[in-house]
Design an enzyme around this catalytic site. Structure first.
Site, PDB file in Angstrom:
ATOM      1  N   PHE A  88      38.487  42.825  32.160  1.00 32.16           N
ATOM      2  CA  PHE A  88      39.899  42.435  32.156  1.00 32.16           C
ATOM      3  C   PHE A  88      40.024  40.927  32.294  1.00 32.16           C
ATOM      4  O   PHE A  88      41.066  40.403  32.453  1.00 32.16           O
ATOM      5  CB  PHE A  88      40.668  43.162  33.255  1.00 32.16           C
ATOM      6  CG  PHE A  88      40.411  44.652  33.244  1.00 32.16           C
ATOM      7  CD1 PHE A  88      40.435  45.340  32.036  1.00 32.16           C
ATOM      8  CD2 PHE A  88      40.122  45.350  34.392  1.00 32.16           C
ATOM      9  CE1 PHE A  88      40.176  46.699  31.999  1.00 32.16           C
ATOM     10  CE2 PHE A  88      39.871  46.717  34.365  1.00 32.16           C
ATOM     11  CZ  PHE A  88      39.897  47.386  33.170  1.00 32.16           C
ATOM     12  N   TRP A 139      48.239  44.654  31.592  1.00 30.51           N
ATOM     13  CA  TRP A 139      47.421  43.549  32.116  1.00 30.51           C
ATOM     14  C   TRP A 139      45.944  43.934  32.105  1.00 30.51           C
ATOM     15  O   TRP A 139      45.080  43.132  31.807  1.00 30.51           O
ATOM     16  CB  TRP A 139      47.864  43.207  33.552  1.00 30.51           C
ATOM     17  CG  TRP A 139      47.000  42.171  34.213  1.00 30.51           C
ATOM     18  CD1 TRP A 139      47.170  40.816  34.174  1.00 30.51           C
ATOM     19  CD2 TRP A 139      45.830  42.398  35.019  1.00 30.51           C
ATOM     20  NE1 TRP A 139      46.181  40.198  34.892  1.00 30.51           N
ATOM     21  CE2 TRP A 139      45.347  41.147  35.418  1.00 30.51           C
ATOM     22  CE3 TRP A 139      45.142  43.533  35.441  1.00 30.51           C
ATOM     23  CZ2 TRP A 139      44.209  40.985  36.212  1.00 30.51           C
ATOM     24  CZ3 TRP A 139      44.021  43.374  36.224  1.00 30.51           C
ATOM     25  CH2 TRP A 139      43.551  42.125  36.602  1.00 30.51           C
ATOM     26  N   HIS A 140      45.698  45.216  32.430  1.00 32.36           N
ATOM     27  CA  HIS A 140      44.305  45.656  32.513  1.00 32.36           C
ATOM     28  C   HIS A 140      43.617  45.628  31.155  1.00 32.36           C
ATOM     29  O   HIS A 140      42.440  45.303  31.066  1.00 32.36           O
ATOM     30  CB  HIS A 140      44.212  47.062  33.111  1.00 32.36           C
ATOM     31  CG  HIS A 140      44.381  47.062  34.590  1.00 32.36           C
ATOM     32  ND1 HIS A 140      45.612  47.001  35.186  1.00 32.36           N
ATOM     33  CD2 HIS A 140      43.473  47.100  35.599  1.00 32.36           C
ATOM     34  CE1 HIS A 140      45.452  47.004  36.502  1.00 32.36           C
ATOM     35  NE2 HIS A 140      44.167  47.057  36.774  1.00 32.36           N
ATOM     36  N   GLY A 141      44.333  45.992  30.132  1.00 30.81           N
ATOM     37  CA  GLY A 141      43.670  45.995  28.838  1.00 30.81           C
ATOM     38  C   GLY A 141      44.639  46.265  27.711  1.00 30.81           C
ATOM     39  O   GLY A 141      45.680  46.907  27.909  1.00 30.81           O
TER      40      GLY A 141
END
Lengths: 487, 317
Positions: free
Chosen positions: A487, A316-318
């Site tokens: 993000f 999700w972060h990257g």
């Protein structure tokens, strides 16, 4: 628009003053227009992406509510596919193309666009709306403008907190008044958030960047020092953003959810995740971990679910293996902690640590801090080449000095101060200590409430020195972006 | 408590805090000293010479590679024209530096540009504002993208000066600069009558010239666009404009050859002004450099100046 920019310094008072001057019925559109302007500063055309998901989710919400049986599920799936589709296309397409090429499976041309700012945040917030409507916890919003405002409310639009509709939507219907206590309390939170970002995070970044920008030049102590500084930098950066978001909303009379709760005082990794980026961890708990079976399934499945959720949280972060490793590492920590729960309890009993709760808690907090800090290496190494990241991880404890060597000024100056002056190093350390003292005080009582009980002269002196300290110690060379904006 | 009272209090607090910073900016106890010693203030002397030198004259404009590595007297004697070396620091950017000289150029004048490989169009606004603090005319040479940038940069300057003054008050010790000493370089008074930097002549050069920073991702296109505009404007006025590549130390050139070749191609593709020579004409042995890849010693400066003279003569000036 960055919270730490001149633009926001003008934007915020103008928006807020007009907000209070307008009647209740007109406030929603004013906030919506302001939120659009806030977002359009980054890249105006990306408003269309937001608009697309807002329209889909608005109608999906109504259709889900009106439908019965399987059709409800289908409308939810349409909404989720639209949201995840947009997220996947913009965030993960290039990652997938790159991974396919690396594995020599297929070779496609990389797409050339900039990731829409805060995409993961507002997509998750939008998804929580349709899920909650589907679950019957939230009535579908019939006012299109208010629904759009729920997704786009500028204080939390680009970096959260990722809100739930039950917490926010009803607040847009409530009449808000100018309340001096609330407004000043919100402003104090904004000031504290800005202090954490501009003074602490951006100052610590000078140290962390020095090593992480040329990792191959360092071994051992400098990597440890830079990682510790980054550990506090990312906290101050992100929690600073959240404080400004919460404060901005509070000034206008809105209450957003708390996103951080002194995470580095945590005594275990699971506790850490109850205190760090709370809005995201609860999102994953409610919408992924529990639907996967949560704690209702067998132990092995539980462990897998936990590990899987954290790996997804990393993703999700990257769109980068570093983030996946970072998430998976936290997943591993959690599973490991659960598996070793009994032997660790036995160890504490045998060694007598059980009877010394303060020492035990301190050791637990220290261990948790070290594990979290180690994982941040992968997070911070986002822009590094694989070999550079590998160097950082494998040379963390290389070339450590003997005590006699360590205690020389030359060694400390190069490896601990990282060639910054003693004063600069002490300021950085002093700021971390200052922040943690504030956190410690805030355990029992709100600093903001405490300050408001002081006589006016003392209060004004405090305000004056706080603002002057902000100017003197702040890093203003260039308005640094918030880390979580990417993000 | 009503809104008006709140706004009054907020205004009062802003006034008290920002007022302190403004007060220090305007009543800076070190301003006079800085005006006499700051390197940014060297513009006062250079601009005076630019205004006072009769046309036809030769004006040199670039960053520190021209400040360090030019012997203007040699050019003046060889080409029989008075020379003004306006070069100070690359970080001012091409827009600012070219604006700086354009109003003082007349028919018959010659301009030699020699911007560094790291030159930018916009430049560093803090450096420009600092110059404007000592030399208010410099405000006319500045260009801001928008009002926000202007507010941001001006506020930043005030905060920096506030911090600096505070630091100096705590230290209570000022550094003295002299051409004859063996340490100081950048200060007003460190140049000769032409504007060439001479303060480093006495200073021992570095044994190893450090690695310069050239980025793979940068482009000189914006700076070349500025130079094209300047060239066209000056051509219409009867001013000749030439470009020479900056000097660059041999060891650094070997490492950055690919990037420099790319820059050269950009010049060949976009530049509308005449370019004298090629990058390798100004690449010299590291022993001729003082402290970095662009900064020549006196001997290096003389060799490089001869090369420029040779190229200018060849062009028919």
């Amino acid at each position: 628009m960055l919270f730490n920019s001149i633009e926001f310094l003008l934007f915020f008072p103008i928006v807020t003053i007009i907000y209070f001057l307008l009647g209740h019925k007109d406030r929603w559109w004013w906030l919506l227009v302001a939120s659009c302007v806030f977002y359009m500063v980054f890249k105006p055309e990306y408003l269309l992406i937001l608009g697309f998901t807002i329209i889909i989710d608005y109608f999906a919400g109504i259709w889900i509510e009106n439908a019965v049986g399987k059709r409800r599920k289908w409308f939810l799936i349409i909404s989720l596919v639209a949201n995840i589709g947009v997220l996947a296309f913009f965030k993960y397409t290039n990652f997938a193309i790159f991974a396919l090429a690396q594995a020599n499976i297929a070779h496609f041309k990389l797409l050339d666009f900039i990731l829409p700012i805060g995409l993961s945040f507002h997509t998750f917030q939008a998804m929580s709306y349709t899920i909650e409507v589907y679950r019957g916890n939230q009535k579908s919003e019939r006012h299109f403008g208010l629904y759009a405002l729920y997704v786009m409310f500028y204080p939390q639009l680009v970096a959260g907190p990722i809100e739930r509709p039950q917490n926010v939507l009803h607040q847009f219907y409530e009449r808000k008044y100018f309340d001096y206590q609330r407004v000043t309390s919100g402003l104090k939170l904004i000031a504290w958030g800005l202090f954490k970002k501009v003074v602490i995070a951006d100052r610590l970044a000078l140290f962390a960047d020095k090593v992480y920008n040329s990792p191959m030049e360092y071994e051992g102590v400098p990597i440890i020092v830079a990682t510790i500084f980054f550990t506090f930098q990312i906290y101050c950066d992100f929690s600073g953003y959240s404080d400004i978001a919460l404060g901005t909303a509070e000034v206008m009379g809105f209450k957003l959810m708390k996103n951080f709760d002194r995470p580095y005082f945590s005594k275990s990794i699971s506790e850490f995740w109850r205190r760090w980026h709370i809005s995201l961890s609860t999102w994953f708990r409610d919408y992924l971990y529990i639907p996967l079976g949560g704690n209702r399934v067998g132990k092995t499945r539980q462990y897998f679910n936990q590990f899987f959720v954290f790996a997804v949280s990393g993703l999700w972060h990257g769109a980068n293996w570093n983030f996946i490793i970072w998430g998976a590492l936290h997943g591993f920590y959690l599973v490991f902690a659960r598996v070793t729960q009994k032997p660790r309890a036995a160890f504490n009993k045998i060694t007598g640590l059980e009877k010394k709760p303060f020492l035990l808690k301190t050791l637990q907090a220290f261990t948790t801090f070290c594990l979290v800090a180690f994982a941040w290496i992968f997070f911070r190494g986002n822009y590094l080449e694989q070999s550079q990241l590998f160097h950082l991880v494998t040379h963390l404890f290389s070339n450590l000095p003997i005590l006699k060597e360590f205690l020389t000024f030359n060694y400390i100056s190069q490896n601990v101060f990282l060639n910054f002056t003693l004063i600069e190093f002490l300021i950085a350390i002093g700021l971390i200590i200052f922040m943690e003292i504030i956190h410690y005080i805030q355990r029992d009582k709100s600093i903001r409430q405490l300050v408001s009980t002081f006589p006016i002269a003392v209060r004004w002196m405090l305000y004056y020195f706080f603002i002057m300290a902000f100017f003197i110690l702040g890093v203003f060379d260039k308005p640094a972006q918030f880390i979580y904006f990417q993000f | 408590m009503n809104v008006k009272q709140f706004l009054f209090k907020a205004f009062l607090l802003s006034l008290l805090t920002w007022g302190t910073i403004e007060a220090v900016y305007y009543f800076d106890p070190y301003k006079k000293y800085d005006l006499e010693t700051s390197y940014n203030a060297v513009i006062i002397d250079k601009y005076k010479r630019l205004q006072e030198t009769a046309s036809p004259k030769i004006v040199l404009i670039a960053g520190s590679n021209f400040a360090y590595g030019i012997n203007s007297k040699l050019i003046a004697d060889s080409l029989k024209k008075p020379v003004v070396n306006m070069a100070i620091h690359y970080d001012y950017g091409t827009t600012f530096m070219l604006n700086q000289i354009s109003s003082e150029l007349r028919k018959g004048d010659t301009v030699i540009m020699g911007f560094e490989y790291i030159i930018e169009s916009k430049g560093n606004k803090s450096e420009q504002l600092l110059m404007a603090r000592y030399f208010p005319k410099a405000k006319e040479w500045m260009e801001f993208d928008d009002i926000f940038e202007e507010i941001r940069e001006k506020s930043q300057l005030r905060i920096n000066i506030f911090k600096t003054v505070l630091g100096r008050l705590l230290k209570n010790k000022e550094i003295t600069y002299q051409v004859s000493d063996t340490t100081s370089v950048f200060f007003r008074g460190g140049t000769n009558e032409y504007g060439d930097l001479i303060s480093h002549f006495n200073n021992p050069p570095m044994k190893v010239i450090p690695r310069a920073i050239l980025s793979d991702k940068e482009s000189l296109k914006d700076a070349i666009v500025d130079m094209n505009f300047f060239y066209k404007t000056m051509k219409a006025r009867g001013v000749k404009v030439y470009f020479v590549y900056p000097t660059y130390s041999k060891a650094n050139y070997d490492l950055d050859k690919a990037i420099i070749n790319r820059y050269q191609k950009e010049y060949q593709k976009y530049a509308q002004f005449p370019i004298l020579g090629k990058p390798t004409d100004f690449v010299f042995a590291d022993s001729l450099y003082h402290d970095m890849a662009y900064h020549l010693t006196k001997k290096g400066g003389d060799i490089r100046t001869q090369k420029i003279i040779q190229l200018v003569r060849k062009s028919g000036l």
